[in-house]
Design a protein around this motif. Structure first.
Motif, short mmCIF file in Angstrom:
data_model
loop_
_atom_site.label_atom_id
_atom_site.label_comp_id
_atom_site.label_asym_id
_atom_site.label_seq_id
_atom_site.Cartn_x
_atom_site.Cartn_y
_atom_site.Cartn_z
N VAL A 167 0.83 -1.16 -0.24
CA VAL A 167 0.44 -0.39 -0.07
C VAL A 167 1.26 1.30 -0.08
CG1 VAL A 167 -1.77 -1.12 1.09
CG2 VAL A 167 -0.21 0.44 2.38
N ILE A 168 2.11 1.26 0.18
CA ILE A 168 2.99 2.00 0.12
C ILE A 168 3.85 1.90 0.44
CG2 ILE A 168 4.14 1.69 2.63
CD1 ILE A 168 3.75 4.49 3.61
N GLY A 169 4.71 2.66 -0.75
CA GLY A 169 6.47 2.74 -1.18
C GLY A 169 6.96 4.22 -1.30
N PRO A 170 7.81 4.43 -2.57
CA PRO A 170 8.67 5.94 -1.80
C PRO A 170 8.08 6.61 -1.73
CG PRO A 170 9.68 4.62 -2.94
CD PRO A 170 8.56 3.61 -3.04
N PRO A 171 7.91 8.35 -0.83
CA PRO A 171 7.29 9.13 -0.82
C PRO A 171 6.91 9.40 -2.19
CG PRO A 171 9.12 9.34 0.65
CD PRO A 171 9.78 8.15 0.39
N GLY A 172 5.67 9.49 -2.20
CA GLY A 172 4.74 10.38 -3.59
C GLY A 172 3.78 8.95 -4.17
N ILE A 173 3.74 9.20 -4.99
CA ILE A 173 2.78 8.76 -5.83
C ILE A 173 2.80 6.81 -6.47
CG2 ILE A 173 0.82 8.51 -7.85
CD1 ILE A 173 1.38 11.73 -8.21
N PHE A 174 1.94 6.02 -5.52
CA PHE A 174 1.66 4.61 -5.48
C PHE A 174 0.87 4.04 -6.08
CE2 PHE A 174 2.40 0.57 -3.31
CZ PHE A 174 3.59 0.01 -4.12
N VAL A 233 -0.09 -5.37 -8.83
CA VAL A 233 -1.15 -5.88 -8.90
C VAL A 233 -2.70 -4.38 -9.56
CG1 VAL A 233 -1.24 -7.32 -7.77
CG2 VAL A 233 -2.56 -5.87 -6.96
N MET A 234 -2.22 -3.59 -9.28
CA MET A 234 -3.40 -2.68 -9.56
C MET A 234 -3.13 -1.51 -11.20
SD MET A 234 -4.69 -1.29 -6.10
CE MET A 234 -6.25 -0.61 -6.60
N ARG A 235 -4.17 -1.42 -11.47
CA ARG A 235 -4.02 -1.07 -13.26
C ARG A 235 -4.23 0.79 -13.10
NH1 ARG A 235 -1.47 -4.07 -15.75
NH2 ARG A 235 -2.81 -5.81 -15.93
N ALA A 236 -4.02 1.32 -11.38
CA ALA A 236 -4.36 3.28 -11.20
C ALA A 236 -4.19 3.10 -9.97
CB ALA A 236 -5.89 3.36 -10.99
N PRO A 237 -3.29 4.18 -9.49
CA PRO A 237 -2.28 4.38 -8.16
C PRO A 237 -3.59 4.04 -6.85
CG PRO A 237 -2.15 6.68 -9.29
CD PRO A 237 -3.71 5.53 -10.15
N LEU A 238 -3.34 3.63 -6.04
CA LEU A 238 -3.59 3.44 -4.40
C LEU A 238 -3.67 4.58 -3.68
CD1 LEU A 238 -4.91 1.01 -2.44
CD2 LEU A 238 -3.98 -0.22 -2.23
N SER A 239 -2.14 4.73 -3.46
CA SER A 239 -1.76 6.01 -1.99
C SER A 239 -1.02 6.87 -2.74
CB SER A 239 -0.78 4.98 -1.28
OG SER A 239 -0.32 4.57 -1.67
N ILE A 240 -0.75 7.96 -1.88
CA ILE A 240 -0.09 9.11 -2.13
C ILE A 240 0.05 9.51 -0.64
CG2 ILE A 240 -1.09 10.30 -4.25
CD1 ILE A 240 -2.66 12.39 -2.17
N THR A 241 1.43 9.77 -0.62
CA THR A 241 2.14 9.90 0.76
C THR A 241 3.08 11.35 0.97
OG1 THR A 241 3.42 7.21 0.74
CG2 THR A 241 4.08 9.02 2.13
N THR A 242 2.96 11.59 2.27
CA THR A 242 3.88 13.20 1.51
C THR A 242 5.02 12.50 3.29
OG1 THR A 242 1.77 14.20 1.89
CG2 THR A 242 3.36 15.47 2.58
N SER A 243 5.71 13.01 2.96
CA SER A 243 7.48 12.83 3.79
C SER A 243 6.88 13.56 4.74
CB SER A 243 8.49 12.13 3.47
OG SER A 243 9.21 12.03 4.00
N PRO A 244 8.13 13.73 6.41
CA PRO A 244 7.99 14.53 6.96
C PRO A 244 9.12 15.46 6.91
CG PRO A 244 8.75 12.85 7.80
CD PRO A 244 8.11 12.27 7.00
#
Length: 306
Positions: free
Chosen positions: A49-56, A60-71
């Motif tokens: 569900v999470i990768g490097p900070p940013g859009i992930f 197994v999916m065709r569209a992004p599942l999560s977005i992340t902001t790093s402190p």
């Protein structure tokens, strides 16, 4: 983008949200990255569900599942005055596949996870969030938070004024929650994740107590205006059962000291009288002297009135 299966995508997102809700119920609303990195199993495959900070986007999916902001990340993601989250593009190319993935999520009204970095490797998960606008000229997406019930609504249901108002309301509440959670995490870190009064170390039972209440001018959500307290001692501090002198010594209100009750009052409240609170190791994180003085004056006033 390869053929998009709306039904399977919806099931995967719903499963991800349910898995995350269970994590929060077990471990609290701020989760360590190592726990999030484990992901969940779906049809025999591990879904991250999470990768490097940013859009992930999971494999197994065709569209992004999560977005992340790093402190401490390179992007200045932040809530704007309207309450929306301004989330930066990946790099400076609007055509980058990650940016186009979020454009696709906007066009198909796909619910996303948002991981807001509170401290290094500790994230506040927020869901569902939706991309409501992309601004290529500003390299920015506008993100809103919605009620979890919105996930079950078909994508072709038109957004009405009620839905728009609800989303703005939920986003505003989330903005406050982010600020409150950041305050709690910073205070708990400073006090080594223990109660400053009794040294209890269970995160689930710890609060960040304001020395000066937050609606007041000096009640800023900063570490110097906070004490890490367990739920019992937070309530006792707020209700002036006990006070903290400017020299960091605990005083118990005289009428409470004189009470005769069971072991909880005797050991957990009365037994604290004259003891010193535990302080952060860093002096610049110690409670501000003038705030302690102001709070102690209020304790004395409550003592006189009682």
């Amino acid at each position: 983008m390869a053929t998009f299966d709306h039904k399977q995508d919806a099931v995967l997102r719903s499963t991800a949200f349910g898995w995350l809700a269970r994590l929060v119920s077990l471990h609290g609303e701020v989760l360590p990255r190592k726990l999030l990195e484990q992901g969940f199993e779906f049809s025999g495959e591990r879904v991250h569900v999470i990768g490097p900070p940013g859009i992930f986007r999971p494999r197994v999916m065709r569209a992004p599942l999560s977005i992340t902001t790093s402190p401490n990340g390179p992007y200045d993601d932040a809530f704007d005055p309207s309450g929306r989250l301004r989330y930066r593009f990946r790099g400076k190319d609007p055509a980058h596949r990650d940016n186009q993935g979020l454009v696709f999520a906007k066009e198909n009204r796909l619910p996303l996870l948002y991981f807001h970095g509170i401290l290094t490797s500790r994230y506040l998960p927020i869901w569902p969030v939706y991309v409501v606008q992309d601004l290529p000229e500003a390299l920015t997406f506008l993100i809103e938070v919605d009620d979890v019930a919105s996930v079950s609504l078909p994508a072709d249901v038109p957004r009405d004024q009620v839905a728009e108002g609800r989303r703005q309301y939920v986003t505003t509440l989330t903005r406050r929650r982010v600020h409150q959670t950041a305050f709690r995490e910073r205070v708990l870190r400073a006090y080594r994740r223990q109660c400053a009064v009794c040294q209890l170390r269970h995160d689930e039972l710890l609060d960040a107590a304001h020395i000066i209440p937050d609606p007041e001018p000096d009640g800023e959500p900063v570490v110097n205006n906070g004490l890490s307290l367990c739920r019992l001692h937070h309530a006792a501090f707020d209700r002036f059962f006990l006070g903290v002198r400017p020299d960091h010594v605990i005083e118990v209100r005289p009428d409470v000291l004189a009470e005769s009750d069971g072991p909880t009052l005797r050991y957990a409240i009365q037994g604290l009288h004259g003891k010193r609170i535990a302080l952060p190791r860093k002096r610049d994180e110690h409670p501000t002297a003038y705030r302690l003085e102001e709070r102690y004056e209020r304790f004395l006033a409550a003592t006189a009135a009682g």
